[in-house]
Design a protein around this motif. Structure first.
Motif, PDB file in Angstrom:
ATOM      1  N   ASP A 101       0.812  -1.224   0.000  1.00 44.12           N
ATOM      2  CA  ASP A 101       0.000   0.000   0.000  1.00 44.12           C
ATOM      3  C   ASP A 101       0.844   1.272   0.000  1.00 44.12           C
ATOM      4  OD1 ASP A 101      -2.495  -1.199  -0.183  1.00 44.12           O
ATOM      5  OD2 ASP A 101      -2.644  -1.465   1.981  1.00 44.12           O
ATOM      6  N   LYS A 102       2.074   1.203  -0.485  1.00 48.51           N
ATOM      7  CA  LYS A 102       2.918   2.391  -0.580  1.00 48.51           C
ATOM      8  C   LYS A 102       2.886   2.897  -2.024  1.00 48.51           C
ATOM      9  CE  LYS A 102       5.782   1.365   3.281  1.00 48.51           C
ATOM     10  NZ  LYS A 102       6.732   2.082   4.043  1.00 48.51           N
ATOM     11  N   TRP A 103       3.228   4.177  -2.173  1.00 45.91           N
ATOM     12  CA  TRP A 103       3.308   4.791  -3.495  1.00 45.91           C
ATOM     13  C   TRP A 103       4.695   4.550  -4.080  1.00 45.91           C
ATOM     14  CZ3 TRP A 103      -0.868   6.307  -5.967  1.00 45.91           C
ATOM     15  CH2 TRP A 103      -2.000   6.634  -5.233  1.00 45.91           C
ATOM     16  N   TYR A 104       4.711   4.190  -5.353  1.00 49.34           N
ATOM     17  CA  TYR A 104       5.963   3.964  -6.084  1.00 49.34           C
ATOM     18  C   TYR A 104       5.992   4.886  -7.291  1.00 49.34           C
ATOM     19  CZ  TYR A 104       7.018  -0.180  -3.350  1.00 49.34           C
ATOM     20  OH  TYR A 104       7.330  -1.023  -2.332  1.00 49.34           O
ATOM     21  N   PHE A 105       7.197   5.223  -7.705  1.00 51.66           N
ATOM     22  CA  PHE A 105       7.411   6.045  -8.889  1.00 51.66           C
ATOM     23  C   PHE A 105       8.394   5.306  -9.788  1.00 51.66           C
ATOM     24  CE2 PHE A 105       6.266   8.795  -5.434  1.00 51.66           C
ATOM     25  CZ  PHE A 105       5.348   9.657  -5.996  1.00 51.66           C
ATOM     26  N   ALA A 106       7.997   5.082 -11.025  1.00 52.46           N
ATOM     27  CA  ALA A 106       8.874   4.429 -11.993  1.00 52.46           C
ATOM     28  C   ALA A 106       9.212   5.442 -13.084  1.00 52.46           C
ATOM     29  CB  ALA A 106       8.189   3.213 -12.600  1.00 52.46           C
ATOM     30  N   LYS A 159       3.342   7.381 -11.227  1.00 55.91           N
ATOM     31  CA  LYS A 159       3.103   7.035  -9.826  1.00 55.91           C
ATOM     32  C   LYS A 159       2.042   5.943  -9.780  1.00 55.91           C
ATOM     33  CE  LYS A 159       0.519   9.839  -7.273  1.00 55.91           C
ATOM     34  NZ  LYS A 159       0.088  10.961  -6.414  1.00 55.91           N
ATOM     35  N   PHE A 160       2.255   4.963  -8.906  1.00 54.29           N
ATOM     36  CA  PHE A 160       1.245   3.925  -8.714  1.00 54.29           C
ATOM     37  C   PHE A 160       1.321   3.403  -7.289  1.00 54.29           C
ATOM     38  CE2 PHE A 160       5.070   1.850 -10.137  1.00 54.29           C
ATOM     39  CZ  PHE A 160       5.147   0.674  -9.424  1.00 54.29           C
ATOM     40  N   LYS A 161       0.201   2.912  -6.821  1.00 53.26           N
ATOM     41  CA  LYS A 161       0.116   2.369  -5.468  1.00 53.26           C
ATOM     42  C   LYS A 161       0.249   0.851  -5.542  1.00 53.26           C
ATOM     43  CE  LYS A 161      -2.074   3.303  -1.127  1.00 53.26           C
ATOM     44  NZ  LYS A 161      -3.081   4.055  -0.430  1.00 53.26           N
ATOM     45  N   ASN A 162       1.098   0.320  -4.694  1.00 50.32           N
ATOM     46  CA  ASN A 162       1.341  -1.125  -4.675  1.00 50.32           C
ATOM     47  C   ASN A 162       0.310  -1.805  -3.774  1.00 50.32           C
ATOM     48  OD1 ASN A 162       2.571  -3.594  -5.100  1.00 50.32           O
ATOM     49  ND2 ASN A 162       4.117  -3.273  -3.535  1.00 50.32           N
ATOM     50  N   ASN A 187       3.429   4.536 -26.563  1.00 52.48           N
ATOM     51  CA  ASN A 187       4.000   4.048 -27.815  1.00 52.48           C
ATOM     52  C   ASN A 187       3.732   2.561 -28.058  1.00 52.48           C
ATOM     53  OD1 ASN A 187       5.252   5.463 -29.819  1.00 52.48           O
ATOM     54  ND2 ASN A 187       7.308   4.790 -29.261  1.00 52.48           N
ATOM     55  N   ASN A 188       2.502   2.120 -27.832  1.00 53.46           N
ATOM     56  CA  ASN A 188       2.112   0.716 -28.005  1.00 53.46           C
ATOM     57  C   ASN A 188       2.842  -0.240 -27.066  1.00 53.46           C
ATOM     58  OD1 ASN A 188       0.230   1.269 -30.026  1.00 53.46           O
ATOM     59  ND2 ASN A 188       1.857   1.315 -31.564  1.00 53.46           N
ATOM     60  N   ARG A 189       3.323   0.287 -25.959  1.00 51.15           N
ATOM     61  CA  ARG A 189       3.931  -0.542 -24.920  1.00 51.15           C
ATOM     62  C   ARG A 189       3.201  -0.257 -23.615  1.00 51.15           C
ATOM     63  NH1 ARG A 189       9.457  -1.553 -26.802  1.00 51.15           N
ATOM     64  NH2 ARG A 189       9.043  -2.425 -28.853  1.00 51.15           N
ATOM     65  N   GLN A 190       3.152  -1.252 -22.753  1.00 47.32           N
ATOM     66  CA  GLN A 190       2.447  -1.098 -21.492  1.00 47.32           C
ATOM     67  C   GLN A 190       3.383  -1.444 -20.333  1.00 47.32           C
ATOM     68  OE1 GLN A 190      -0.878  -3.824 -20.007  1.00 47.32           O
ATOM     69  NE2 GLN A 190      -1.927  -2.100 -20.965  1.00 47.32           N
ATOM     70  N   LEU A 191       3.392  -0.573 -19.315  1.00 50.35           N
ATOM     71  CA  LEU A 191       4.116  -0.844 -18.075  1.00 50.35           C
ATOM     72  C   LEU A 191       3.128  -1.465 -17.109  1.00 50.35           C
ATOM     73  CD1 LEU A 191       6.572  -0.547 -16.169  1.00 50.35           C
ATOM     74  CD2 LEU A 191       5.721   1.743 -15.619  1.00 50.35           C
ATOM     75  N   GLN A 192       3.487  -2.612 -16.559  1.00 53.07           N
ATOM     76  CA  GLN A 192       2.596  -3.269 -15.617  1.00 53.07           C
ATOM     77  C   GLN A 192       3.380  -4.007 -14.548  1.00 53.07           C
ATOM     78  OE1 GLN A 192       0.407  -6.708 -17.312  1.00 53.07           O
ATOM     79  NE2 GLN A 192       1.398  -6.152 -19.225  1.00 53.07           N
ATOM     80  N   LYS A 193       2.742  -4.180 -13.412  1.00 51.62           N
ATOM     81  CA  LYS A 193       3.290  -5.008 -12.339  1.00 51.62           C
ATOM     82  C   LYS A 193       2.505  -6.301 -12.389  1.00 51.62           C
ATOM     83  CE  LYS A 193       2.166  -5.495  -8.009  1.00 51.62           C
ATOM     84  NZ  LYS A 193       1.882  -5.379  -6.597  1.00 51.62           N
ATOM     85  N   TYR A 232      11.413   4.309  -7.341  1.00 53.75           N
ATOM     86  CA  TYR A 232      11.463   4.846  -5.985  1.00 53.75           C
ATOM     87  C   TYR A 232      10.206   4.438  -5.227  1.00 53.75           C
ATOM     88  CZ  TYR A 232      15.212   8.007  -7.469  1.00 53.75           C
ATOM     89  OH  TYR A 232      16.389   8.527  -7.933  1.00 53.75           O
ATOM     90  N   ARG A 233      10.360   4.317  -3.902  1.00 51.08           N
ATOM     91  CA  ARG A 233       9.216   4.083  -3.018  1.00 51.08           C
ATOM     92  C   ARG A 233       9.092   5.284  -2.081  1.00 51.08           C
ATOM     93  NH1 ARG A 233       9.726  -1.161  -0.021  1.00 51.08           N
ATOM     94  NH2 ARG A 233      11.372  -0.069   1.071  1.00 51.08           N
ATOM     95  N   TRP A 234       7.874   5.783  -1.946  1.00 52.90           N
ATOM     96  CA  TRP A 234       7.606   6.911  -1.056  1.00 52.90           C
ATOM     97  C   TRP A 234       7.314   6.355   0.330  1.00 52.90           C
ATOM     98  CZ3 TRP A 234       8.578  11.546   0.077  1.00 52.90           C
ATOM     99  CH2 TRP A 234       7.741  12.321   0.875  1.00 52.90           C
ATOM    100  N   ASN A 235       8.113   6.753   1.310  1.00 51.24           N
ATOM    101  CA  ASN A 235       7.941   6.271   2.676  1.00 51.24           C
ATOM    102  C   ASN A 235       7.260   7.287   3.576  1.00 51.24           C
ATOM    103  OD1 ASN A 235       9.077   3.680   2.316  1.00 51.24           O
ATOM    104  ND2 ASN A 235      11.108   4.585   2.321  1.00 51.24           N
TER     105      ASN A 235
END
Length: 161
Positions: A65-70, A84-87, A98-104, A140-143
């Motif tokens: 439940d932390k915020w991450y920045f890639a 920014k996305f929440k884990n 550009n027809n690419r997707q970032l995903q976890k 990065y992870r936001w603490n």
């Protein structure tokens, strides 16, 4: 003859997969090196730390439940992007470019950040753990205790502070 070739192929494939699995678990940094890299790359924002992450830390194996920045880009000819996305989910579609997707997700090599082709079938282009800086600049992870607005980055993908 066909049986011999089949047996040799099976042995070769088994040996290759075992070697690949062992190579995936090799740490990028020793404990001391990792500590030094974190001290060098962490960013202090109002007394809270935007913590630089290394793939060997495997931050995406668990929901925290932390915020991450890639900081990433879809290919070498596009500008760096910061997202920014929440884990808080095991699988998250994070960004498209550009027809690419970032995903976890977990594409059979462990839960990680993957860049996939944005098509009807999933074909990964690269994942954070094995990238040499071509697609991922940093994670990065936001603490901090409150949500942080997405920081700006310069043309080289470095976070402006």
């Amino acid at each position: 003859m066909k049986k011999i070739l089949s047996i040799l192929s099976t042995i070769t494939l088994s040996g290759t997969s075992t070697t690949s699995l062992v190579a995936c678990n090799t740490p990028q940094y020793s404990e001391d090196e990792l500590k030094k890299e974190k001290e060098k790359n962490n960013i202090n924002i109002n007394g809270n730390i935007l913590e630089w992450m290394a793939p060997q830390e495997k931050p995406f194996n668990e929901k925290d439940d932390k915020w991450y920045f890639a900081v990433w880009h879809s290919d070498k000819n596009t500008d760096w992007r910061i997202i920014k996305f929440k884990n808080n989910e095991m699988t998250i579609k994070i960004d498209n470019s550009n027809n690419r997707q970032l995903q976890k997700t977990d594409l059979g090599m462990g839960r990680d950040l993957y860049i996939t082709n944005d098509s009807g079938f999933v074909k990964y282009v690269t994942h954070w753990r094995d990238d040499n800086g071509s697609y991922f600049k940093s994670v990065y992870r936001w603490n901090g205790t409150s949500e942080l607005q997405t920081p700006e980055i310069d043309n080289n993908g470095n976070i402006k502070n």
